[in-house]
Design a protein around this motif. Structure first.
Motif, PDB file in Angstrom:
ATOM      1  N   PHE A 418       0.842  -1.196   0.000  1.00 39.59           N
ATOM      2  CA  PHE A 418       0.000   0.000   0.000  1.00 39.59           C
ATOM      3  C   PHE A 418       0.881   1.251   0.000  1.00 39.59           C
ATOM      4  CE2 PHE A 418      -4.608  -0.589   1.617  1.00 39.59           C
ATOM      5  CZ  PHE A 418      -4.834  -1.549   0.637  1.00 39.59           C
ATOM      6  N   THR A 419       0.450   2.260  -0.699  1.00 43.19           N
ATOM      7  CA  THR A 419       1.147   3.550  -0.584  1.00 43.19           C
ATOM      8  C   THR A 419       0.803   4.150   0.783  1.00 43.19           C
ATOM      9  OG1 THR A 419      -0.724   4.766  -1.496  1.00 43.19           O
ATOM     10  CG2 THR A 419       0.938   3.995  -3.059  1.00 43.19           C
ATOM     11  N   ASN A 420       1.568   5.142   1.171  1.00 43.39           N
ATOM     12  CA  ASN A 420       1.280   5.808   2.446  1.00 43.39           C
ATOM     13  C   ASN A 420      -0.136   6.357   2.471  1.00 43.39           C
ATOM     14  OD1 ASN A 420       3.790   5.323   3.472  1.00 43.39           O
ATOM     15  ND2 ASN A 420       4.650   7.252   2.670  1.00 43.39           N
ATOM     16  N   ALA A 421      -0.543   6.916   1.325  1.00 40.51           N
ATOM     17  CA  ALA A 421      -1.878   7.507   1.273  1.00 40.51           C
ATOM     18  C   ALA A 421      -2.942   6.431   1.438  1.00 40.51           C
ATOM     19  CB  ALA A 421      -2.061   8.251  -0.047  1.00 40.51           C
ATOM     20  N   GLN A 422      -2.742   5.297   0.797  1.00 40.27           N
ATOM     21  CA  GLN A 422      -3.718   4.208   0.930  1.00 40.27           C
ATOM     22  C   GLN A 422      -3.801   3.735   2.378  1.00 40.27           C
ATOM     23  OE1 GLN A 422      -1.905   1.798  -2.207  1.00 40.27           O
ATOM     24  NE2 GLN A 422      -3.873   1.669  -3.262  1.00 40.27           N
ATOM     25  N   THR A 423      -2.638   3.578   3.025  1.00 41.77           N
ATOM     26  CA  THR A 423      -2.603   3.141   4.420  1.00 41.77           C
ATOM     27  C   THR A 423      -3.348   4.141   5.306  1.00 41.77           C
ATOM     28  OG1 THR A 423      -0.446   2.231   3.951  1.00 41.77           O
ATOM     29  CG2 THR A 423      -1.065   2.386   6.265  1.00 41.77           C
ATOM     30  N   ARG A 424      -3.103   5.420   5.067  1.00 41.83           N
ATOM     31  CA  ARG A 424      -3.733   6.450   5.888  1.00 41.83           C
ATOM     32  C   ARG A 424      -5.248   6.411   5.731  1.00 41.83           C
ATOM     33  NH1 ARG A 424      -2.189  11.019   3.364  1.00 41.83           N
ATOM     34  NH2 ARG A 424      -4.253  11.164   2.448  1.00 41.83           N
ATOM     35  N   VAL A 425      -5.697   6.320   4.478  1.00 47.06           N
ATOM     36  CA  VAL A 425      -7.139   6.326   4.235  1.00 47.06           C
ATOM     37  C   VAL A 425      -7.785   5.067   4.813  1.00 47.06           C
ATOM     38  CG1 VAL A 425      -8.902   6.249   2.425  1.00 47.06           C
ATOM     39  CG2 VAL A 425      -6.999   7.855   2.251  1.00 47.06           C
ATOM     40  N   LEU A 426      -7.104   3.945   4.677  1.00 46.87           N
ATOM     41  CA  LEU A 426      -7.672   2.719   5.247  1.00 46.87           C
ATOM     42  C   LEU A 426      -7.815   2.851   6.768  1.00 46.87           C
ATOM     43  CD1 LEU A 426      -8.742  -0.095   4.785  1.00 46.87           C
ATOM     44  CD2 LEU A 426      -6.418  -0.994   4.996  1.00 46.87           C
ATOM     45  N   ALA A 427      -6.849   3.492   7.400  1.00 46.48           N
ATOM     46  CA  ALA A 427      -6.925   3.698   8.847  1.00 46.48           C
ATOM     47  C   ALA A 427      -8.112   4.598   9.202  1.00 46.48           C
ATOM     48  CB  ALA A 427      -5.632   4.308   9.365  1.00 46.48           C
ATOM     49  N   GLU A 428      -8.351   5.609   8.387  1.00 51.39           N
ATOM     50  CA  GLU A 428      -9.497   6.505   8.629  1.00 51.39           C
ATOM     51  C   GLU A 428     -10.803   5.726   8.518  1.00 51.39           C
ATOM     52  OE1 GLU A 428      -7.322  10.586   6.925  1.00 51.39           O
ATOM     53  OE2 GLU A 428      -8.823   9.591   5.698  1.00 51.39           O
ATOM     54  N   ILE A 429     -10.856   4.857   7.519  1.00 53.89           N
ATOM     55  CA  ILE A 429     -12.061   4.046   7.336  1.00 53.89           C
ATOM     56  C   ILE A 429     -12.230   3.086   8.518  1.00 53.89           C
ATOM     57  CG2 ILE A 429     -13.097   2.252   5.884  1.00 53.89           C
ATOM     58  CD1 ILE A 429     -11.662   3.580   3.498  1.00 53.89           C
ATOM     59  N   ASP A 430     -11.136   2.457   8.915  1.00 60.27           N
ATOM     60  CA  ASP A 430     -11.168   1.527  10.041  1.00 60.27           C
ATOM     61  C   ASP A 430     -11.751   2.171  11.280  1.00 60.27           C
ATOM     62  OD1 ASP A 430     -10.336  -0.770   8.995  1.00 60.27           O
ATOM     63  OD2 ASP A 430      -8.254  -0.669   9.698  1.00 60.27           O
ATOM     64  N   ALA A 431     -11.269   3.354  11.562  1.00 53.00           N
ATOM     65  CA  ALA A 431     -11.727   4.051  12.761  1.00 53.00           C
ATOM     66  C   ALA A 431     -13.225   4.285  12.690  1.00 53.00           C
ATOM     67  CB  ALA A 431     -10.985   5.370  12.911  1.00 53.00           C
ATOM     68  N   ASP A 432     -13.725   4.657  11.495  1.00 54.89           N
ATOM     69  CA  ASP A 432     -15.162   4.865  11.320  1.00 54.89           C
ATOM     70  C   ASP A 432     -15.944   3.590  11.563  1.00 54.89           C
ATOM     71  OD1 ASP A 432     -14.745   7.455  10.633  1.00 54.89           O
ATOM     72  OD2 ASP A 432     -15.266   7.251   8.512  1.00 54.89           O
ATOM     73  N   LEU A 433     -15.427   2.501  10.998  1.00 52.88           N
ATOM     74  CA  LEU A 433     -16.172   1.242  11.037  1.00 52.88           C
ATOM     75  C   LEU A 433     -16.319   0.712  12.456  1.00 52.88           C
ATOM     76  CD1 LEU A 433     -14.747  -0.649   7.915  1.00 52.88           C
ATOM     77  CD2 LEU A 433     -16.962   0.475   8.151  1.00 52.88           C
ATOM     78  N   GLU A 434     -15.369   1.078  13.293  1.00 56.26           N
ATOM     79  CA  GLU A 434     -15.425   0.545  14.655  1.00 56.26           C
ATOM     80  C   GLU A 434     -16.407   1.300  15.529  1.00 56.26           C
ATOM     81  OE1 GLU A 434     -11.442   0.109  16.081  1.00 56.26           O
ATOM     82  OE2 GLU A 434     -10.960  -1.299  14.463  1.00 56.26           O
ATOM     83  N   ARG A 435     -16.844   2.436  15.058  1.00 53.33           N
ATOM     84  CA  ARG A 435     -17.845   3.184  15.835  1.00 53.33           C
ATOM     85  C   ARG A 435     -19.215   2.585  15.637  1.00 53.33           C
ATOM     86  NH1 ARG A 435     -15.701   8.089  13.656  1.00 53.33           N
ATOM     87  NH2 ARG A 435     -13.863   8.628  14.859  1.00 53.33           N
ATOM     88  N   SER A 436     -20.115   2.935  16.532  1.00 52.01           N
ATOM     89  CA  SER A 436     -21.454   2.367  16.387  1.00 52.01           C
ATOM     90  C   SER A 436     -22.336   3.276  15.535  1.00 52.01           C
ATOM     91  CB  SER A 436     -22.070   2.158  17.760  1.00 52.01           C
ATOM     92  OG  SER A 436     -22.118   3.393  18.424  1.00 52.01           O
ATOM     93  N   GLU A 437     -21.833   4.417  15.154  1.00 49.99           N
ATOM     94  CA  GLU A 437     -22.639   5.236  14.250  1.00 49.99           C
ATOM     95  C   GLU A 437     -22.181   4.970  12.814  1.00 49.99           C
ATOM     96  OE1 GLU A 437     -20.155   9.374  14.796  1.00 49.99           O
ATOM     97  OE2 GLU A 437     -21.596   8.740  16.321  1.00 49.99           O
TER      98      GLU A 437
END
Ligand code: ADP
Ligand code: MG
Length: 843
Positions: A418-437
């Motif tokens: 993954f490029t750095n940008a891909q890794t960063r965006v995936l982390a942002e998505i991950d954080a969202d997915l773990e929330r209950s909203e």
């Protein structure tokens, strides 16, 4: 009238002629200029005067300039002219004309250089300030909801005409903002008038006469000679109609402008063979230069409204004027404190000034306030929607144990990192997915930046948590492309993936729907077909929407309704400018993949004229000989699909038969059945065909790394964003790629647009330019884009106001989420929602 030499003009004083020398220069110059003018008037016949011929006079005078009056660098030029005039009789007419013109221009420039210009301060003009109070007294209180027929001066006929513009009640007329202004507020001295500019002068009448045109008995003309301390100008008023040619009428007209009277004149400055003039300007005779003006137009910024037949501009302006008093009934949406903190005009002031600006500064401020309000409502609406979405619960995708290790196995299986940008965006998505909203995130990334793999990683996360995923694409080609990508990655991880499109056979469809409903199918890829009712998921956890700008908000919501409350990940390879993104997706969080995977060679883009197509063809041949492949793309305009289809077919035949008879040329267009489309793309991908003629269906989804030339025919007919997208079809492999834009238009603007692409490969920059040059509707390229209704605000120019309004909206909602203390804003928002809903019902 005080002369005001400013810094600039004192610099031009440096020619340093004393008063006497200047006088001598004038005495020499004047007869020369007169002779030149006369010769030009007579048609370059070498005029015979009483004592001399024109050419004799000229050569003598030019050869003997007054001593001391000239800068030394003029000597040589004067001698040369003198010489040329000696041979004037033997010159052709054209050469005579050239010489006379050159000398006139040169002398004129010389005079300007020697004569220090001291620009005078512009005249002063008292424009009467109008009070709404006075008008209000006559009109009484008309409520904002009063029908326009109740406005004084609006009869039933008039009301009907206004209704055809959608103007029914007082409020509508007040919100019918001018579409432009004629700026008569520039006060000028005659000398400083610039042709093509609209300006106002204050001057004295020197002469006035009226006459009927000798050529047209229906046309009479009143001609005024006006003068101010800096010069003279002619003003003509044209009176069309035989009744005006009556001599006594004309005489009466001229008496309106007695010699010596002061007049104020507003209009467009024209340049003609007899010098500068005003034609049919606004004229008012003033009691004295100091007296206030009566006219509501002279010297002002005059609003221009979009009109309807049977309503003159003047009439319309006075109707609006008549309703202006009602502005004071308009509720102010912003508390004084907030208004002051942002230095915003009061809403009343702003609305009055937009219709009746006193100055361009005031107009600017008024516009700023109203644009602010438009953006504020828009942002409040989006933010409230976002908040409502957050309140619903979504399945939290928190994975306690990486049981199957799906995600890490996927990442390990990839042939790249993954490029750095891909890794960063995936982390942002991950954080969202773990929330209950529920997540509502937009991933923007240039073509080829690797959004799909990021989306796959997110889908795997949902599956790991025991849920299903969906991936929706705007076209079948793209859906199939995604399906193939997913088939490459998911089955090895024992994750089932299916494709559902409009052309899925019924039998397969039935089985597939059952699998989706039972949860046996984990990921469903498809087009709009996913929105159809029979599609029911067992437990839908994440929806990925690709090229989301092509979907309306309603469609998006419909899909969301299919899950418990699924997370939403939208992706776009057509980056849209921030202003547009905020206005459309203010309810989304935005992630950016702003980095391309390594090892891509930048695409070189060239613009060619239509006559240079052959060059493009030989380049294609060269590349094919190197083992590469080429696209030839033709425009497809929705409305005339048939015509374009023919052109694709024709071009295909021509390339196959005439240009590349030795090569295999494929043909792809939207009318082909899906199976055939796939076959054509496969043949190209495998290299069975080397050139692919296509309509824009290749825009998204076709991924052939060996393709290294993208030729776009009639490139001038495409939007920039679309061209950028098309260009992204090449440059996917290691070979250096080319993009050839064929520009068939002579329009300089078309050229300018295409040059943006030649210069830039940055999708964001290109999108900004597209927004600027073509407007938001075009950038989004769809009617159901859900673009907000903005009367004044421009997404291209008002970006900074949008940011301010966004901050303000966030701040308001932070303190008052339900707008209890902001009742005006609340009711405006309700009204806006009702409008949107009723519009949606009509669709
Ligand atoms: P996008 O959807 O953003 O246009 P894709 O996801 O289709 O881009 O990726 C384009 C190509 O680049 C694909 O062939 C993909 O496999 C490849 N790719 C994606 N990420 C990387 C990476 N980090 N390094 C190398 N290649 C990558
Ligand atoms: Mg993609």
């Amino acid at each position: 009238m005080v002369a005001q030499p400013n810094g600039e003009s004192s610099a031009s004083l440096s020619s340093g002629l004393d008063h006497q020398s200047l006088e001598r220069f004038h005495i020499w110059l004047r007869p020369l200029q007169q002779a030149l003018a006369l010769e030009a008037d007579r048609g370059f016949v070498n005029v015979q005067g009483r004592q001399d011929t024109f050419h004799g006079f000229m050569s003598r005078e030019l050869g003997a300039p007054p001593a001391g009056a000239f800068p030394p660098d003029c000597e040589e030029r004067l001698q040369a002219f003198c010489h040329e005039f000696q041979s004037y009789p033997s010159l052709s007419d054209a050469a005579r004309r050239r010489l006379v013109t050159t000398v006139r221009q040169w002398l004129h420039a010389l005079r300007q250089r020697l004569e220090p210009t001291r620009p005078m301060a512009p005249p002063k003009l008292k424009v009467a300030t109008r009070s709404t109070a006075a008008a209000a007294n006559q009109q009484g209180d008309l409520s904002l909801d009063a029908p326009l027929s109740r406005v004084r001066g609006i009869g039933p006929k008039q009301a009907e005409r206004l209704a055809s513009l959608g103007l029914l009640v007082v409020r509508d007329l007040l919100l019918h903002y001018p579409r432009d202004y004629v700026d008569y507020s520039a006060l000028r001295r005659i000398e400083a008038l610039v042709p093509g500019e609209t300006a106002t002068i204050v001057a004295t009448v020197r002469r006035c006469h009226g006459f009927t045109s000798p050529r047209n008995p229906n046309l009479s003309i009143i001609e005024l000679q006006l003068q101010d301390p800096t010069g003279r100008i002619k003003v003509s008023r044209f009176l069309a109609g035989r009744r005006f040619s009556n001599p006594s009428y004309l005489h009466g007209q001229t008496r309106l402008y007695p010699n010596g009277a002061t007049v104020a004149v507003s209009g467009l400055v024209k340049d003609g063979p007899y010098g500068r003039s005003f034609q049919d300007p606004l004229i008012e005779v003033m009691e004295s230069p100091q007296a206030p003006l009566q006219s509501k137009r002279i010297g002002r910024l005059l609003p221009v409204y979009s009109l309807t037949e049977g309503l003159t501009a003047d009439r319309f302006r006075s109707l609006v004027e008549a309703t202006l008093p009602s502005i004071r009934l308009w509720p102010e949406p912003l508390p004084a404190q907030r208004r002051q903190a942002r230095q915003l005009l009061h809403r009343h002031q702003a609305m009055t000034a937009i219709h009746r600006p006193e100055s361009s500064e005031q107009l600017q401020q008024a516009r700023h306030r109203l644009v602010f309000d438009e953006f504020l409502l828009l942002q409040l609406g989006l933010m409230q929607r976002r908040a409502a979405l957050r309140q619903r619960t979504a399945p939290s995708l928190k994975i306690t144990s990486d049981r199957d290790g799906l995600l890490s196995r996927f990442l390990n299986n990839l042939p790249f990192q993954f490029t750095n940008a891909q890794t960063r965006v995936l982390a942002e998505i991950d954080a969202d997915l773990e929330r209950s909203e529920p997540m509502a995130r937009l991933v923007q990334g240039d073509v080829g930046s690797g959004k799909t793999v990021v989306a796959v990683a997110a889908l795997l996360k949902a599956i790991q948590a025991g849920l299903q995923g969906a991936m929706m694409a705007p076209t079948e080609v793209l859906a199939e492309q995604h399906y193939r990508s997913l088939c490459q990655w998911l089955p090895p991880l024992h994750v089932t993936v299916e494709l559902l499109t409009g052309s899925t056979p019924l039998k397969k469809r039935r089985r597939l729907l059952a699998d989706v409903a039972s949860g046996a199918c984990k990921v469903l890829v498809g087009t709009h077909a996913l929105l159809e009712d029979p599609v029911a998921f067992e437990r839908l956890g994440l929806v990925v929407v690709d090229e989301q700008h092509r979907f309306g908000v309603r469609q998006r919501n419909r899909l969301l309704g299919k899950g418990l409350q699924p997370h939403l990940l939208t992706m776009t390879a057509t980056p849209i400018p921030r202003t547009l993104a905020l206005s459309l997706h203010g309810d989304l969080d935005v992630s950016q993949i702003d980095e391309l995977p390594p090892g891509r060679t930048p695409i070189m883009t060239t613009m060619l004229a239509g006559s240079e197509r052959d060059q493009a063809y030989s380049l294609i041949r060269e590349e094919v000989e190197k083992g590469q492949r080429a696209y030839v793309v033709l425009p497809l305009v929705e409305e005339s699909e048939k015509m374009d289809l023919r052109s694709a077919v024709d071009v295909h035949r021509q390339l196959e038969d005439e240009v590349f008879p030795d090569l295999k040329v494929g043909l792809l267009h939207g009318r082909l059945p899906s199976v055939d489309k796939q076959a054509v793309i496969q043949a190209f991908a495998k290299g069975e065909t080397q050139v692919l003629v296509s309509t824009t269906v290749v825009e998204v989804g076709v991924d052939v790394p060996e393709a290294s030339v993208m030729m776009i025919d009639h490139a001038d007919r495409f939007g920039l964003a679309q061209l950028h997208q098309l260009r992204g079809r090449v440059g996917r492999g290691a070979a250096a790629s080319r993009c050839l834009l064929i520009n068939d238009s002579r329009n300089p603007l078309a050229r300018q647009r295409l040059e943006v692409l030649v210069r830039s490969t940055d999708g964001f920059e290109i999108a900004e330019m597209d927004l600027r040059l073509r407007g938001p509707g075009q950038v989004l390229g769809t009617r159901q884009s859900g673009l907000p209704d903005l009367a004044l605000a421009s997404l291209a120019d008002d970006g900074s106001v949008l940011e301010e309004a966004r901050e303000e909206a966030a701040d308001i909602l932070r303190n008052d989420p339900d707008l209890i203390d902001h009742s005006v804003l609340r009711s405006l928002l309700d009204a806006q929602r009702n409008r949107v809903t009723s519009a949606a019902q009509l669709n």
